[in-house]
Write a protein that holds these residues in place. Structure first.
Motif, mmCIF file in Angstrom:
data_model
loop_
_atom_site.group_PDB
_atom_site.id
_atom_site.type_symbol
_atom_site.label_atom_id
_atom_site.label_comp_id
_atom_site.label_asym_id
_atom_site.label_seq_id
_atom_site.Cartn_x
_atom_site.Cartn_y
_atom_site.Cartn_z
ATOM 1 N N VAL A 273 -1.161 -13.344 7.168
ATOM 2 C CA VAL A 273 -0.458 -12.431 6.261
ATOM 3 C C VAL A 273 -1.256 -11.146 6.042
ATOM 4 O O VAL A 273 -2.435 -11.196 5.701
ATOM 5 N N SER A 274 -0.579 -10.021 6.235
ATOM 6 C CA SER A 274 -1.164 -8.710 5.951
ATOM 7 C C SER A 274 -0.218 -7.923 5.051
ATOM 8 O O SER A 274 0.979 -7.821 5.335
ATOM 9 N N LEU A 275 -0.760 -7.406 3.953
ATOM 10 C CA LEU A 275 0.029 -6.533 3.074
ATOM 11 C C LEU A 275 -0.925 -5.783 2.161
ATOM 12 O O LEU A 275 -2.108 -6.118 2.053
ATOM 13 N N GLU A 276 -0.394 -4.739 1.508
ATOM 14 C CA GLU A 276 -1.191 -4.036 0.505
ATOM 15 C C GLU A 276 -0.294 -3.620 -0.662
ATOM 16 O O GLU A 276 0.913 -3.431 -0.497
ATOM 17 N N ILE A 277 -0.914 -3.540 -1.828
ATOM 18 C CA ILE A 277 -0.228 -3.112 -3.040
ATOM 19 C C ILE A 277 -1.023 -1.961 -3.641
ATOM 20 O O ILE A 277 -2.254 -2.030 -3.723
ATOM 21 N N LYS A 278 -0.301 -0.920 -4.052
ATOM 22 C CA LYS A 278 -0.953 0.287 -4.566
ATOM 23 C C LYS A 278 -0.753 0.431 -6.063
ATOM 24 O O LYS A 278 0.125 -0.198 -6.658
ATOM 25 N N LYS A 279 -1.560 1.264 -6.660
ATOM 26 C CA LYS A 279 -1.371 1.607 -8.064
ATOM 27 C C LYS A 279 0.015 2.200 -8.262
ATOM 28 O O LYS A 279 0.525 2.916 -7.397
ATOM 29 N N GLY A 280 0.619 1.903 -9.407
ATOM 30 C CA GLY A 280 1.891 2.525 -9.751
ATOM 31 C C GLY A 280 3.082 2.010 -8.974
ATOM 32 O O GLY A 280 4.070 2.721 -8.832
ATOM 33 N N GLU A 281 3.005 0.771 -8.480
ATOM 34 C CA GLU A 281 4.166 0.210 -7.777
ATOM 35 C C GLU A 281 4.311 -1.273 -8.075
ATOM 36 O O GLU A 281 3.345 -1.957 -8.434
ATOM 37 N N ILE A 282 5.562 -1.739 -7.947
ATOM 38 C CA ILE A 282 5.852 -3.168 -7.996
ATOM 39 C C ILE A 282 6.232 -3.603 -6.587
ATOM 40 O O ILE A 282 7.208 -3.102 -6.025
ATOM 41 N N LEU A 283 5.424 -4.493 -6.020
ATOM 42 C CA LEU A 283 5.775 -5.090 -4.729
ATOM 43 C C LEU A 283 6.436 -6.427 -5.025
ATOM 44 O O LEU A 283 5.834 -7.318 -5.624
ATOM 45 N N GLY A 284 7.699 -6.572 -4.636
ATOM 46 C CA GLY A 284 8.406 -7.833 -4.819
ATOM 47 C C GLY A 284 8.174 -8.750 -3.635
ATOM 48 O O GLY A 284 8.194 -8.306 -2.483
#
Length: 499
Positions: A273-284
């Motif tokens: 699994v590869s993913l990233e989450i940034k400031k100021g966002e909702i990753l569902g």
């Protein structure tokens, strides 16, 4: 036209709880009738009375205008009532056809399974539900098991079919197929009672809607011309904001990065699994339950061993770090199972509020807890998050489910997080509490924090998320931006198709 079913002034009293309070329900033959209400409103109790699992304290049931007594599921089946429970009543180790004929009233000492299987196949073909009768139930998908339950009820002669939260475990495509089957049954003159909390689905498939609130039935309304907002207000008793307003999408630097992460828990796996989450966002994170969502959270929070790949939080390598070290990176975790991972039931609210920060100042001074400060902080959180309790000395386990969730939410969001992991944050909550939780998550996003929302409720993910990652069997099938959100595409990915 006389109704096929009437339940008049049904009362069901459990010790200390009035589950059904003079409930009235009238269902027309050949219709799809929705039964709605929040958790604890009395929906399942009412249907369990109709199916003979409970006896009413008082009241009467009429079928085709004649009063009847239903004292067991066998009685219900004999009188043409079938029920597909939310948690299927199939025996996994038996074949499909063995499950179907269990308890069949015509059964003699020697079963003619070959004839039963032939009849079952013909019935399945009629409703476009092709299932091998000799397959073991444990080898079927969730959607196939549900079809077996429906066919089993029809095979036993059901004219009234109760479906309890039937879409909870289905992909969008499977929901569409289920609705086709429901409409076909309706066209053949069968009557369906559809228990659900999903407003859009009820308005799509049902003819008439009855809402239960606090154990009492509200006057039935036709679905035509009724809005989601009106239904929500009937369920809660006040106006509800269903679509929480969000500020503009302005993502910042990466907070969480996962590169080729593989891991395994006792029941799930992660596969590269590869993913990233940034400031100021909702990753569902979308997907049918059990497709690696729990393993994903455990790999991030240090609750399972990462066998391959790298987990980075705010630039720091956190692969296989301890849960405490990860939480100290200003990570907050609202767990899927609040009892197992979010609280200690016998402990007071005050004690539950310090489970994570008890060893830090100002919660403690050296080896001693600062109870004066803890009391003040707890009272502030209880007030801010509207946790209904006699006082903060009350055991956490004595609170209602919604108030337990608000207690955990309050603790996690007042820790000043940079990254919030919210797993099924509104599961088991009423619409009013759901609205509040959604507002809190959006507020974190609008403050510039990163939020990972894991939910099997696709409407929830579509409403709140800025991007959606879809999981299937421990893998990410693809990540969609807001302008790519499409239920058909997401449904195919939930079933195993890559973006």
């Amino acid at each position: 036209m006389a109704p096929i079913l009437e339940m008049r002034n049904i009362v069901k009293q459990f010790p200390g709880v009035l589950a059904n309070d003079n409930v009235n329900l009238s269902v027309e033959k050949g219709s799809i009738h929705a039964l709605m209400g929040e958790n604890g409103a009395g929906k399942s109790t009412l249907m369990n009375i109709l199916y003979g699992l409970y006896s009413p304290s008082s009241g009467e049931i009429l079928l085709n205008g004649k009063e009847t007594k239903i004292v067991s599921p066998k009685d219900a089946i004999d009188q043409g009532i079938g029920m597909v429970h939310q948690h299927f009543m199939l025996i996994p180790a038996l074949s499909v056809i063995e499950n179907v004929v269990l308890g069949k009233k015509e059964n003699k000492k020697v079963l003619d399974l070959k004839k039963d299987a032939q009849d079952f196949v013909e019935l399945g073909a009629r409703y476009n539900m092709k299932i091998d009768p000799y397959t073991l139930v444990e080898d079927l998908t969730v959607g196939q098991q549900q079809r077996v339950e429906i066919l089993k009820a029809i095979y036993r002669g059901a004219e009234i079919l109760i479906l309890d939260e039937p879409t909870a475990v289905l992909t969008p495509q499977e929901v569409t197929e289920l609705f086709k089957i429901m409409n076909q049954l309706k066209d053949e003159g069968k009557t369906l009672i559809f228990i659900s909390h999903k407003l859009k689905e009820v308005l799509t498939i049902c003819d008439t809607i009855t809402v239960l609130r606090l154990g009492k039935s509200q006057p039935s309304v036709p679905s035509a011309g009724t809005t989601r907002e009106e239904l929500a207000e009937m369920m809660v008793g006040r106006k509800i904001i269903l679509d929480v307003p969000k500020g503009p999408y302005n993502p910042g630097e990466v907070v969480l990065s996962m590169e080729g992460v593989s891991a395994k828990t006792s029941s799930e796996k992660l596969d590269n699994v590869s993913l990233e989450i940034k400031k100021g966002e909702i990753l569902g994170i979308a997907g049918v339950d059990g497709n690696g969502q729990d393993a994903l959270i455990d790999a991030i929070t240090g609750l399972c061993h990462v066998t391959d790949g790298k987990v980075t939080i705010k630039g720091q390598d956190m692969t296989n770090a301890s849960p405490r070290k990860i939480l100290e990176q200003k990570v907050s975790h609202i767990p899927a199972d609040r009892h197992k991972r979010g609280m200690v039931s016998p402990m007071s609210i005050k004690e539950n509020m310090i489970l994570i920060n008890y060893y830090k100042e100002p919660f403690s001074k050296g080896p001693f807890l600062n109870w004066k400060y803890i009391k003040t902080v707890t009272e502030d959180i209880v007030k801010q998050f509207n946790v209904k309790t006699p006082d903060i000395e009350e055991a956490g386990g004595k609170l209602s489910g919604g108030n337990q969730q608000k207690m955990v939410l309050g603790r996690e969001l007042t820790r000043d997080p940079d990254f919030v992991i919210a797993a099924h944050p509104v599961r088991g909550l009423d619409i009013g509490a759901t609205e509040y939780v959604h507002e809190c998550l959006v507020a974190e996003r609008d403050k510039g924090n990163a939020v990972m929302l894991v939910s099997t409720e696709l409407d929830e993910v579509l409403t709140l998320a800025d991007r959606i990652a879809v999981m299937y069997e421990g893998r990410i099938m693809g990540i969609l931006n807001k302008d790519e959100f499409d239920i058909t595409t997401i449904g195919m990915m939930m079933a195993g198709s890559h973006k």
